[in-house]
Scaffold this motif. Structure first.
Motif, PDB file in Angstrom:
ATOM      1  N   MET A   1       0.848  -1.283   0.124  1.00  9.92           N
ATOM      2  CA  MET A   1       0.018   0.060  -0.042  1.00  9.92           C
ATOM      3  C   MET A   1       0.820   1.222  -0.118  1.00  9.92           C
ATOM      4  SD  MET A   1      -3.060   1.004   2.694  1.00  9.92           S
ATOM      5  CE  MET A   1      -3.987  -0.611   2.644  1.00  9.92           C
ATOM      6  N   PRO A   3       2.078   4.893   0.731  1.00 13.85           N
ATOM      7  CA  PRO A   3       1.494   6.022   1.874  1.00 13.85           C
ATOM      8  C   PRO A   3       0.399   7.225   1.450  1.00 13.85           C
ATOM      9  CG  PRO A   3       3.847   6.032   1.693  1.00 13.85           C
ATOM     10  CD  PRO A   3       3.220   5.519   0.437  1.00 13.85           C
ATOM     11  N   PHE A   4      -0.372   7.416   2.591  1.00 15.97           N
ATOM     12  CA  PHE A   4      -1.270   8.517   2.354  1.00 15.97           C
ATOM     13  C   PHE A   4      -1.622   9.297   3.348  1.00 15.97           C
ATOM     14  CE2 PHE A   4      -3.643   4.528   3.481  1.00 15.97           C
ATOM     15  CZ  PHE A   4      -4.325   5.130   4.454  1.00 15.97           C
ATOM     16  N   THR A   5      -2.067  10.737   3.205  1.00 15.17           N
ATOM     17  CA  THR A   5      -2.616  11.303   4.487  1.00 15.17           C
ATOM     18  C   THR A   5      -3.868  11.182   4.492  1.00 15.17           C
ATOM     19  OG1 THR A   5      -2.512  13.291   3.031  1.00 15.17           O
ATOM     20  CG2 THR A   5      -0.689  12.913   4.124  1.00 15.17           C
ATOM     21  N   VAL A  26     -13.752   8.433   1.210  1.00 18.18           N
ATOM     22  CA  VAL A  26     -13.379   7.222   1.437  1.00 18.18           C
ATOM     23  C   VAL A  26     -14.750   6.825   2.625  1.00 18.18           C
ATOM     24  CG1 VAL A  26     -11.841   7.428   3.256  1.00 18.18           C
ATOM     25  CG2 VAL A  26     -12.527   5.095   2.454  1.00 18.18           C
ATOM     26  N   GLY A  28     -17.379   3.278   3.364  1.00 15.18           N
ATOM     27  CA  GLY A  28     -17.100   1.854   3.795  1.00 15.18           C
ATOM     28  C   GLY A  28     -15.631   1.453   3.677  1.00 15.18           C
ATOM     29  N   THR A  30     -14.641  -0.842   1.501  1.00 18.43           N
ATOM     30  CA  THR A  30     -14.362  -2.351   1.428  1.00 18.43           C
ATOM     31  C   THR A  30     -13.809  -2.403   0.156  1.00 18.43           C
ATOM     32  OG1 THR A  30     -16.703  -2.367   0.513  1.00 18.43           O
ATOM     33  CG2 THR A  30     -16.247  -3.072   3.220  1.00 18.43           C
ATOM     34  N   VAL A  33      -9.900   0.096   0.250  1.00 23.56           N
ATOM     35  CA  VAL A  33      -8.731  -0.265   1.087  1.00 23.56           C
ATOM     36  C   VAL A  33      -8.181  -1.744   0.298  1.00 23.56           C
ATOM     37  CG1 VAL A  33      -8.082  -1.280   3.309  1.00 23.56           C
ATOM     38  CG2 VAL A  33      -9.465   0.825   3.090  1.00 23.56           C
ATOM     39  N   ASP A  34      -9.028  -2.457  -0.107  1.00 22.07           N
ATOM     40  CA  ASP A  34      -8.568  -3.670  -0.650  1.00 22.07           C
ATOM     41  C   ASP A  34      -7.899  -3.428  -1.949  1.00 22.07           C
ATOM     42  OD1 ASP A  34      -8.415  -6.379  -1.468  1.00 22.07           O
ATOM     43  OD2 ASP A  34     -10.426  -6.380  -2.709  1.00 22.07           O
ATOM     44  N   ARG A  37      -4.243  -1.993  -1.154  1.00 19.92           N
ATOM     45  CA  ARG A  37      -3.355  -2.823  -0.840  1.00 19.92           C
ATOM     46  C   ARG A  37      -2.809  -3.747  -1.858  1.00 19.92           C
ATOM     47  NH1 ARG A  37      -6.108  -5.648   3.474  1.00 19.92           N
ATOM     48  NH2 ARG A  37      -5.170  -4.060   4.969  1.00 19.92           N
ATOM     49  N   ARG A 121      -7.115  -6.318 -11.357  1.00 19.21           N
ATOM     50  CA  ARG A 121      -6.526  -6.351  -9.866  1.00 19.21           C
ATOM     51  C   ARG A 121      -5.260  -6.494  -9.806  1.00 19.21           C
ATOM     52  NH1 ARG A 121     -10.338  -6.470  -5.558  1.00 19.21           N
ATOM     53  NH2 ARG A 121      -9.003  -7.941  -4.745  1.00 19.21           N
TER      54      ARG A 121
ATOM     55  N   PRO B  59       6.183   6.899   6.688  1.00 16.97           N
ATOM     56  CA  PRO B  59       5.074   7.625   6.009  1.00 16.97           C
ATOM     57  C   PRO B  59       4.205   8.229   7.005  1.00 16.97           C
ATOM     58  CG  PRO B  59       4.968   5.240   6.336  1.00 16.97           C
ATOM     59  CD  PRO B  59       6.348   5.547   6.806  1.00 16.97           C
ATOM     60  N   PRO B  60       3.262   9.006   6.320  1.00 21.53           N
ATOM     61  CA  PRO B  60       2.160   9.756   7.219  1.00 21.53           C
ATOM     62  C   PRO B  60       1.610   8.621   8.139  1.00 21.53           C
ATOM     63  CG  PRO B  60       1.958  10.102   4.826  1.00 21.53           C
ATOM     64  CD  PRO B  60       2.792   9.099   4.795  1.00 21.53           C
ATOM     65  N   ASP B  78       0.956   4.362  11.492  1.00 28.98           N
ATOM     66  CA  ASP B  78       1.102   4.479  10.058  1.00 28.98           C
ATOM     67  C   ASP B  78      -0.330   4.435   9.721  1.00 28.98           C
ATOM     68  OD1 ASP B  78       1.162   3.947   7.231  1.00 28.98           O
ATOM     69  OD2 ASP B  78       3.228   3.226   7.287  1.00 28.98           O
ATOM     70  N   ASN B  79      -0.872   5.461   8.640  1.00 29.89           N
ATOM     71  CA  ASN B  79      -2.286   5.642   8.326  1.00 29.89           C
ATOM     72  C   ASN B  79      -2.720   4.221   7.767  1.00 29.89           C
ATOM     73  OD1 ASN B  79      -2.510   7.995   9.493  1.00 29.89           O
ATOM     74  ND2 ASN B  79      -2.095   8.968   7.510  1.00 29.89           N
ATOM     75  N   ARG B  80      -1.850   3.502   7.156  1.00 23.31           N
ATOM     76  CA  ARG B  80      -1.871   2.350   6.281  1.00 23.31           C
ATOM     77  C   ARG B  80      -2.536   1.077   7.234  1.00 23.31           C
ATOM     78  NH1 ARG B  80       3.506   2.243   2.745  1.00 23.31           N
ATOM     79  NH2 ARG B  80       4.211   2.895   4.772  1.00 23.31           N
ATOM     80  N   ASN B 101      -6.585 -11.474   3.994  1.00 24.13           N
ATOM     81  CA  ASN B 101      -6.471  -9.999   4.046  1.00 24.13           C
ATOM     82  C   ASN B 101      -6.943  -9.249   2.959  1.00 24.13           C
ATOM     83  OD1 ASN B 101      -4.769  -8.222   5.640  1.00 24.13           O
ATOM     84  ND2 ASN B 101      -3.123  -8.113   4.283  1.00 24.13           N
ATOM     85  N   ALA B 102      -7.834  -9.860   2.512  1.00 25.00           N
ATOM     86  CA  ALA B 102      -8.666  -9.265   1.290  1.00 25.00           C
ATOM     87  C   ALA B 102     -10.409  -9.082   1.572  1.00 25.00           C
ATOM     88  CB  ALA B 102      -8.326  -9.742   0.005  1.00 25.00           C
ATOM     89  N   LEU B 121      -9.750  -4.893   6.267  1.00 22.57           N
ATOM     90  CA  LEU B 121     -10.352  -3.964   5.483  1.00 22.57           C
ATOM     91  C   LEU B 121     -10.807  -2.597   6.020  1.00 22.57           C
ATOM     92  CD1 LEU B 121     -12.352  -5.500   2.616  1.00 22.57           C
ATOM     93  CD2 LEU B 121     -10.118  -4.973   2.603  1.00 22.57           C
ATOM     94  N   LEU B 123      -9.281   0.407   8.125  1.00 24.11           N
ATOM     95  CA  LEU B 123      -8.126   1.349   8.464  1.00 24.11           C
ATOM     96  C   LEU B 123      -8.364   1.825   9.924  1.00 24.11           C
ATOM     97  CD1 LEU B 123      -7.901   3.537   5.316  1.00 24.11           C
ATOM     98  CD2 LEU B 123      -6.553   1.638   5.918  1.00 24.11           C
ATOM     99  N   ARG B 126      -9.279   5.333  11.183  1.00 18.72           N
ATOM    100  CA  ARG B 126     -10.771   5.946  11.100  1.00 18.72           C
ATOM    101  C   ARG B 126     -11.370   5.377  12.331  1.00 18.72           C
ATOM    102  NH1 ARG B 126     -13.684   3.950   5.764  1.00 18.72           N
ATOM    103  NH2 ARG B 126     -14.676   5.990   6.449  1.00 18.72           N
TER     104      ARG B 126
END
Lengths: 326, 215
Positions: A1, A3-5, A26, A28, A30, A33-34, A37, A121, B59-60, B78-80, B101-102, B121, B123, B126
Motif C-alpha cells: 500500500m 503511503p497516504f495522508t 472513503v 465503507g 471495502t 482499501v482492498d 493494498r 486487480r 510515512p504519514p 502509520d495511516n496504512r 487479508n482481502a 479492510l 483502517l 478511522r
C-alpha cells in the motif's frame, strides 16, 4: 500500500474542499482499501466522509425513496420502508457480499465500486481501465466471468454491483454535490460504458460527492424481486442476475422494469423485454417470449458463451417468480 | 458484550511519537511539501537518494484513541495500518487471524461498535472513539461466552484457524437475529470460510447458542 495522508471531514464543505483539491473520498472502504493494498489504487490523500449527514432513508411523494449515500448496505436492506416498497432492493443487497461487508459498505460506495476483473486487480497485467493504453488482458485471456453486453475492444470487465442492477431497473437518480452545487444524474447516465476510455467509470465531475440515490414513485401495486445466479450459493458475484418490477392492474401488465447483472460492463437495462410485457396478460408463455430478448446484442467471449442462454433463463425465471402465472 | 465492561484507563503508545530527529523532520516535510525540500538538507546528490529512502520509512501517521475489549488505547500509527494489524502486531491480540487479508475469508472478523466487520479492510486510523470487541473479549469472569462453549460442545472446528472469526461472526449473527433456521444461519454465516469443512457443526453451535439466548 502506498503511503497516504488522512483527514476526516467534519462537514460537507470541508469534504468538498478536500475533494476539489484531489482528496479521495472513503466511506465503507471495502473496495478502496482492498485495491490500495494491491496498489491498484494509490490515493495520496484519503478524505473520510463517514461523519457527514447522509444516513437517512426518506419516503418521497407517493412511494418513492431517497436513500442517503452513507446508509450502510445492511441498514438499507433491513429498512422497513425499503423492504415494503422495493423488495428488489433489499433482496439485491442481501444477496451481495457477506454480512460483515454489508455492515461496512455504503450505498454510495456500492455504486462506485470497481470491477472484480482479475486482470484489473493484477498490476502486472495489461488493463486499459487501470493503465490506459496498456491493452486488455481479459479480451483473449480467461474471461468466463466477463461481460457480453456493452463491451468494447478496450474493456470487457463486468460491473459487480447487485443493487445497482435494481437501481437501473427502477430508473433511479443519483444526487451529487460538487463545487458547482447540486446535480441529479439519471442512473442510466451515471455509470459509463467503457468505449475507448474504460478508466472513466462514472459521470462525476472533479470533487463531486454522491449524497443520495433516489427511486421514483412507481405505480402501485408493484411486485418486485431479484434473482442472482452464481457459482456457489452464497457470498459470490453474479454470473447472471435479474431485477424485475411489475405493475399489474386489471389482469394486464401496465409497467415492467427489468435489468440484468453479471453480464454488462454496466448494469444492463432490458427495454426490449419490458416492451414485450407491457399491455399483455401474465402467462408462462409471455415470460418465455419476453426473456428471449434478454441477450439481444450480446457478444460472448472465449469462455463465457454460456451467458446469453443463462441470462435468458434467469430473466424468464424471475419474471415468473415476480409475475406469477395465470 | 464485553464492550459493556468498564474501561480501565490505560494509555499505551505502541509506537511512541517519534522524537523530533532529523529523520522525522524530513519525513514530515516530505509528506507536506514533496522531496524537493529534502534536497536542500543534504550535501550532494548521492546522499539525496539515501534521504529519500529514509523518508519513505516514516510515512504519514496519525494518533487514534479506541477501546478494545473494554481497555482504552491511544496509539500513533502509520495511516496504512489495518485494524487487524493494530490488534495483532501492536496490541498483542493475536486471536483475530489474517487469512486472505482481502475481505474474502472472514478469519479477521471483529465487532466494531457492536457490528461484525472484516478488520483487515478497516483502517485503524478511522476508528477514533470506536469500541472494538475481539475473540479475546468474549469470555467474562473466567466464563466462556455461550457460543465459545457451544463450539466446544459441538466440536465445531478442526485446525482452528478460522474459529475465532467464526465465533465473533456468530455472535454478530445471533445479535442480528438471523438464526431462525439452519438455512438462515448458513446464509448469514457465509462470510466465514472454513477450509476444514466444519460448516455443519458450526451451524449447530450457532443454533445452540441462539437457542440458549432465547431461553
Amino acid at each position: 500500500m502506498h503511503p497516504f495522508t488522512y483527514a476526516k471531514a467534519a462537514d460537507m464543505r470541508e469534504a468538498l474542499n478536500a475533494g476539489w483539491r484531489g482528496g479521495r473520498y472513503v466511506a465503507g472502504g471495502t473496495t478502496l482499501v482492498d485495491l490500495m493494498r494491491e496498489t491498484v489504487e494509490r490515493p495520496d490523500v484519503l478524505v473520510d466522509i463517514s461523519s457527514l449527514p447522509l444516513r437517512e432513508v426518506v419516503v418521497t411523494g407517493r412511494g418513492g425513496l431517497r436513500i442517503g449515500a452513507l446508509v450502510r448496505m445492511a441498514e438499507a436492506a433491513a429498512h422497513p420502508k425499503v423492504r415494503v416498497l422495493y423488495p428488489v432492493i433489499s433482496e439485491a443487497l442481501e444477496l451481495s457480499a457477506s454480512a460483515q461487508l454489508r455492515n461496512m459498505a455504503t450505498i454510495g460506495g456500492n455504486i462506485m465500486q470497481r470491477t472484480r476483473c482479475t486482470y484489473f486487480r493484477d498490476v502486472t497485467a495489461a488493463c486499459n481501465k487501470r493503465e490506459p493504453g496498456s491493452g486488455c488482458a481479459a479480451l483473449h485471456g480467461y474471461n468466463r466471468s466477463h461481460a457480453i453486453l456493452g463491451t468494447s475492444d478496450h474493456c470487457v470487465a463486468t460491473h459487480p454491483s447487485d443493487v445497482a442492477v435494481a437501481f437501473a431497473a427502477l430508473e433511479a437518480t443519483v444526487h451529487v454535490l460538487g463545487p458547482d452545487g447540486e446535480r441529479r444524474i439519471a442512473f442510466a447516465d451515471f455509470l459509463l460504458r467503457p468505449g475507448s476510455t474504460p478508466n472513466r467509470e462514472q459521470a462525476l465531475r472533479k470533487g463531486e460527492l454522491i449524497t443520495a440515490v433516489e427511486i421514483p414513485a412507481h405505480a402501485r401495486p408493484l411486485k418486485s424481486g431479484y434473482l442472482k445466479v452464481r457459482d456457489r450459493q452464497s457470498y459470490e458475484f453474479a454470473l447472471t442476475s435479474a431485477a424485475v418490477a411489475l405493475h399489474v392492474s386489471g389482469g394486464v401488465i401496465r409497467e415492467a422494469k427489468v435489468a440484468a447483472g453479471g453480464v454488462g460492463t454496466v448494469p444492463w437495462k432490458l427495454p426490449a423485454v419490458e416492451r414485450h410485457l407491457i399491455g399483455e396478460r401474465p402467462s408462462d408463455r409471455l415470460w418465455a417470449e419476453a426473456a428471449e430478448h434478454a441477450a439481444d446484442g450480446a457478444r460472448p467471449l472465449t469462455h463465457n458463451g454460456f451467458k446469453p442462454e443463462l441470462l435468458k433463463r434467469t430473466v424468464e425465471r424471475q419474471l415468473r417468480t415476480v409475475g406469477g402465472t395465470k | 458484550m464485553s464492550t459493556e465492561l468498564p474501561a480501565e484507563a490505560e494509555t499505551s503508545s505502541v509506537e511512541p511519537p517519534p522524537a523530533p530527529t532529523r529523520r522525522t523532520f524530513i519525513a514530515t516535510t516530505t509528506a507536506a511539501g514533496g522531496v524537493a525540500v529534502v534536497g536542500g538538507l543534504v550535501a550532494g546528490p548521492p546522499a539525496l537518494a539515501v534521504e529519500e529512502a529514509v523518508a519513505d520509512e516514516v510515512p504519514p501517521g496519525s494518533r487514534v484513541s479506541l477501546t478494545v475489549n473494554g481497555v482504552r488505547h491511544t496509539v500513533t500509527i502509520d495511516n496504512r495500518t489495518s485494524l487487524l494489524d493494530l490488534l495483532r502486531e501492536h496490541l498483542d491480540l493475536t486471536g483475530s487471524k489474517k487469512g486472505c487479508n482481502a475481505g474474502a475469508c472472514g478469519a479477521c472478523t471483529v465487532l466494531v461498535d457492536g457490528r461484525r466487520v472484516n478488520s483487515c479492510l478497516t483502517l485503524a486510523v478511522r476508528l477514533e472513539g470506536a469500541e472494538v470487541t475481539t475473540i479475546e473479549g468474549l469470555a467474562k469472569g473466567g466464563q466462556l461466552h455461550p457460543l465459545q462453549q457451544a463450539f466446544i460442545e459441538q466440536d465445531a472446528f478442526q485446525c482452528g484457524f478460522c474459529t475465532s472469526g467464526q465465533i465473533v461472526s456468530g455472535v454478530g449473527c445471533i445479535q442480528e437475529g438471523h438464526t431462525g433456521s439452519r438455512a438462515e444461519i448458513r446464509e448469514w454465516m457465509s462470510g466465514n470460510l472454513c477450509r476444514c469443512g466444519c460448516y455443519v457443526k458450526i451451524e449447530r453451535a450457532v443454533e445452540q447458542a441462539a437457542a440458549g439466548r432465547k431461553g
